[in-house]
Design a protein around this motif. Sequence first.
Motif, PDB file in Angstrom:
ATOM      1  N   LYS A  94      -5.928  -6.744   2.818  1.00  0.00           N
ATOM      2  CA  LYS A  94      -5.470  -7.111   1.708  1.00  0.00           C
ATOM      3  C   LYS A  94      -4.988  -6.150   0.718  1.00  0.00           C
ATOM      4  O   LYS A  94      -3.959  -6.268   0.162  1.00  0.00           O
ATOM      5  N   ILE A  95      -5.560  -5.383   0.420  1.00  0.00           N
ATOM      6  CA  ILE A  95      -5.208  -3.952  -0.279  1.00  0.00           C
ATOM      7  C   ILE A  95      -4.010  -3.515   0.387  1.00  0.00           C
ATOM      8  O   ILE A  95      -3.027  -3.109  -0.297  1.00  0.00           O
ATOM      9  N   LEU A  96      -3.959  -3.303   1.839  1.00  0.00           N
ATOM     10  CA  LEU A  96      -2.584  -2.593   2.291  1.00  0.00           C
ATOM     11  C   LEU A  96      -1.603  -3.648   2.297  1.00  0.00           C
ATOM     12  O   LEU A  96      -0.264  -3.177   1.948  1.00  0.00           O
ATOM     13  N   GLU A  97      -1.729  -4.770   2.186  1.00  0.00           N
ATOM     14  CA  GLU A  97      -0.902  -6.038   2.014  1.00  0.00           C
ATOM     15  C   GLU A  97      -0.309  -5.834   0.729  1.00  0.00           C
ATOM     16  O   GLU A  97       1.049  -5.990   0.523  1.00  0.00           O
ATOM     17  N   GLU A  98      -1.198  -5.828  -0.259  1.00  0.00           N
ATOM     18  CA  GLU A  98      -0.610  -5.841  -1.595  1.00  0.00           C
ATOM     19  C   GLU A  98       0.355  -4.562  -2.051  1.00  0.00           C
ATOM     20  O   GLU A  98       1.058  -4.602  -2.683  1.00  0.00           O
ATOM     21  N   ASN A  99      -0.206  -3.410  -1.058  1.00  0.00           N
ATOM     22  CA  ASN A  99       0.777  -2.260  -1.414  1.00  0.00           C
ATOM     23  C   ASN A  99       2.071  -1.997  -0.662  1.00  0.00           C
ATOM     24  O   ASN A  99       2.648  -1.091  -0.475  1.00  0.00           O
ATOM     25  N   GLY A 100       2.030  -3.223   0.216  1.00  0.00           N
ATOM     26  CA  GLY A 100       3.371  -3.071   1.246  1.00  0.00           C
ATOM     27  C   GLY A 100       3.105  -2.266   2.333  1.00  0.00           C
ATOM     28  O   GLY A 100       4.152  -1.858   2.980  1.00  0.00           O
ATOM     29  N   ASP A 101       2.215  -1.985   2.727  1.00  0.00           N
ATOM     30  CA  ASP A 101       1.814  -0.982   3.818  1.00  0.00           C
ATOM     31  C   ASP A 101       1.540  -1.962   4.887  1.00  0.00           C
ATOM     32  O   ASP A 101       1.024  -1.279   6.179  1.00  0.00           O
ATOM     33  N   TYR A 102       1.447  -3.118   4.911  1.00  0.00           N
ATOM     34  CA  TYR A 102       0.773  -4.013   6.103  1.00  0.00           C
ATOM     35  C   TYR A 102       1.822  -5.185   6.284  1.00  0.00           C
ATOM     36  O   TYR A 102       2.038  -5.756   5.274  1.00  0.00           O
ATOM     37  N   LEU A 103       2.176  -5.516   7.453  1.00  0.00           N
ATOM     38  CA  LEU A 103       3.122  -6.768   7.802  1.00  0.00           C
ATOM     39  C   LEU A 103       2.300  -7.601   8.552  1.00  0.00           C
ATOM     40  O   LEU A 103       1.635  -7.414   9.432  1.00  0.00           O
TER      41      LEU A 103
END
Length: 200
Positions: free
Chosen positions: A191-200
């Motif tokens: 979720k943190i990666l997603e929030e930071n835009g680093d996860y698709l």
Amino acid sequence: MSVAISYDPKTKKLVVPEDADISSELKLEIDQLNTLTQEIIANGSDVPPVPTPENFNKDMSKMIKRLYESGVQAFKSGKFQDSAKQFSIGIEMILRRHKFESFQGTLQELSLFLMSRSDAYLKTKEYLKAYNDSDMLIGMMMNTPDNFLRRGVANFFLGNYEAARADYQRGLAFDENNDRLQAELTIVLDKILEENGDYL
């Protein structure tokens, strides 16, 4: 500034005039002193007995235990609101114990009720209340991984992902093989990666 504090022999309490301008700290101290005085008077002796498990109020313990069992039964039946209500009533009962009773017994009862009520609040999606209960538990029982799990889940659903990550990691410091903590940590890291835009 001086305040005329008097003693009322009928109520056996310290009294401050209603129009007196006193600090909140002084008011708290007077209230606490009045509470302790009432406890000593209710005790029936000049000096309260030394708190031991033997002089722990057994009748109140039975009522508190029944409230706990009732709350657990409601939780198992899926009646989470009723369960939280039972646990809240139990906590109120615990807080009514004489101030001079064994704190060790009171602390054990309180922690059991707070754990259970926190779980019920998580089920009813009252995440702020669950956070408050689990935060108090961590203050009381720092080395219990499940309390970090409870607070982490509450933090996650409150949108505090970094705080949730920190809670899960602290819980894992006490029990590195806890599957639930590991699973929740993986979810919050994604979720943190997603929030930071680093996860698709």
